[in-house]
Design an enzyme around this catalytic site. Structure first.
Site, PDB file in Angstrom:
ATOM      1  N   GLY A  77       0.808  -1.214   0.000  1.00  0.00           N
ATOM      2  CA  GLY A  77       0.000   0.000   0.000  1.00  0.00           C
ATOM      3  C   GLY A  77       0.835   1.255   0.000  1.00  0.00           C
ATOM      4  N   THR A  78       2.140   1.115  -0.143  1.00  0.00           N
ATOM      5  CA  THR A  78       3.036   2.270  -0.191  1.00  0.00           C
ATOM      6  C   THR A  78       2.804   3.066  -1.466  1.00  0.00           C
ATOM      7  OG1 THR A  78       4.713   1.062   1.051  1.00  0.00           O
ATOM      8  CG2 THR A  78       5.457   2.968  -0.183  1.00  0.00           C
ATOM      9  N   ALA A 103      -1.614  -1.302  -4.594  1.00  0.00           N
ATOM     10  CA  ALA A 103      -2.786  -0.446  -4.763  1.00  0.00           C
ATOM     11  C   ALA A 103      -2.535   0.918  -4.138  1.00  0.00           C
ATOM     12  CB  ALA A 103      -4.022  -1.093  -4.143  1.00  0.00           C
ATOM     13  N   ASN A 105      -4.880   2.811  -3.118  1.00  0.00           N
ATOM     14  CA  ASN A 105      -5.874   2.992  -2.063  1.00  0.00           C
ATOM     15  C   ASN A 105      -6.623   1.669  -1.882  1.00  0.00           C
ATOM     16  OD1 ASN A 105      -8.118   3.930  -0.425  1.00  0.00           O
ATOM     17  ND2 ASN A 105      -7.588   5.989  -1.122  1.00  0.00           N
ATOM     18  N   PHE A 106      -6.804   1.247  -0.628  1.00  0.00           N
ATOM     19  CA  PHE A 106      -7.483  -0.011  -0.346  1.00  0.00           C
ATOM     20  C   PHE A 106      -8.915   0.191   0.145  1.00  0.00           C
ATOM     21  CE2 PHE A 106      -3.163  -1.512  -0.509  1.00  0.00           C
ATOM     22  CZ  PHE A 106      -3.282  -2.806  -0.991  1.00  0.00           C
ATOM     23  N   HIS A 133      -5.585  15.355   3.022  1.00  0.00           N
ATOM     24  CA  HIS A 133      -5.008  14.359   3.924  1.00  0.00           C
ATOM     25  C   HIS A 133      -4.480  15.020   5.190  1.00  0.00           C
ATOM     26  CE1 HIS A 133      -5.072  11.865   0.275  1.00  0.00           C
ATOM     27  NE2 HIS A 133      -4.961  10.825   1.086  1.00  0.00           N
ATOM     28  N   LYS A 137       1.193  13.346   6.171  1.00  0.00           N
ATOM     29  CA  LYS A 137       1.360  12.528   4.962  1.00  0.00           C
ATOM     30  C   LYS A 137       2.672  12.877   4.270  1.00  0.00           C
ATOM     31  CE  LYS A 137      -0.950  10.949   0.759  1.00  0.00           C
ATOM     32  NZ  LYS A 137      -0.546   9.557   1.059  1.00  0.00           N
ATOM     33  N   GLY A 143      -0.945   9.302  -3.795  1.00  0.00           N
ATOM     34  CA  GLY A 143      -0.914   8.275  -4.829  1.00  0.00           C
ATOM     35  C   GLY A 143      -2.276   8.050  -5.446  1.00  0.00           C
ATOM     36  N   THR A 144      -3.331   8.207  -4.634  1.00  0.00           N
ATOM     37  CA  THR A 144      -4.692   8.044  -5.141  1.00  0.00           C
ATOM     38  C   THR A 144      -5.020   9.124  -6.153  1.00  0.00           C
ATOM     39  OG1 THR A 144      -5.434   6.999  -3.098  1.00  0.00           O
ATOM     40  CG2 THR A 144      -7.130   7.971  -4.504  1.00  0.00           C
TER      41      THR A 144
END
Length: 246
Positions: A77-78, A103, A105-106, A133, A137, A143-144
């Site tokens: 998830g990085t 991913a 975002n999970f 965020h 962060k 990343g999303t």
């Protein structure tokens, strides 16, 4: 996030957290779970079936290399991972026949937000993203947000129209820009993870918003990826592929 993942795994039938691996921690235990500093030592002693990584772009290649050398699948998830690392990961998982899921975002709602944004991208010429965020962060934009913009441009097949101001009285006021999509990053205490995708057209606006009000929002997606990666023999990028959206 590591402790949140461990708690979710502990509560899930058929799953048990094997260990924490933290390059900055001292060896010992946390919440009754062993803590290791060195990736290889931790994996050799704990012998996990899956490695879940939510760290940073400097540490992820270290744990990924150690895991794949031992044939252990990865859920990552990085964000902010380099193109070179992703190319290496794709080649390495394929060569070794070991699965990996990466991913941005999970959260299921975030994956759906990105999917709906790609659908809408085909019908609008103008679009902007506001991502919000917490103030701790590490990367900006998220990343999303980056993955959302890239997906929108790919679905549209050409860049969006990006109006430039005649006069910019404060540098960067229009935000970053990716494929014509302006991206604005907000960092404030009190936030967790939120994103708005705003499309503009003649006499109309379409706003798609997703809010993660707690880190527990990511856990259903993480647990899904843990189960799915065991049956994979290659790299899977994006939770949408596991949900049948891509």
């Amino acid at each position: 996030m590591g402790r949140q993942v461990a708690a979710a795994v502990l509560a899930e039938p058929g799953m048990t957290p094997a260990a924490y691996i933290d390059g900055l921690a001292e060896r010992g235990a946390m919440d009754g779970i062993p803590v290791f500093r060195e990736a290889g030592v931790g994996l050799d002693e704990a012998k996990p079936h899956v490695v879940v990584d939510f760290t940073n772009a400097a540490w992820t290649p270290v744990i990924a290399k150690a895991a794949l050398e031992r044939g252990i699948p990865l859920v990552i998830g990085t964000t902010g991972l380099s193109a070179d690392f992703m190319a290496w990961l794709e080649a390495e998982t394929k060569a070794r026949g070991v699965g990996a899921v990466v991913a941005a975002n999970f959260a299921i709602s975030a994956v759906l937000m990105m999917h709906f944004a790609k659908l809408a991208a085909q019908f609008f010429d103008h679009a902007e993203i506001i991502e919000l965020h917490h103030d701790g962060k590490a990367d900006s934009p998220s990343g999303t947000a980056k993955a959302t913009a890239e997906g929108m441009v790919a679905a549209r097949g050409r860049p969006f129209v990006h109006p430039e101001p005649e006069v910019e009285t404060v540098a960067g006021a229009r935000g970053a820009e990716l494929g014509g999509v302006a991206i604005h990053a907000v960092r404030l205490p009190g936030l967790v993870a939120h994103q708005e995708v705003i499309f503009g057209g003649q006499g109309q606006l379409l706003t798609i918003r997703q809010d993660s009000t707690g880190r527990d929002s990511f856990m259903p997606g993480v647990l899904l990826a843990i189960r799915e990666v065991l049956g994979r023999r290659e790299l899977v990028v994006g939770l949408d592929r596991l949900l049948g959206l891509a």
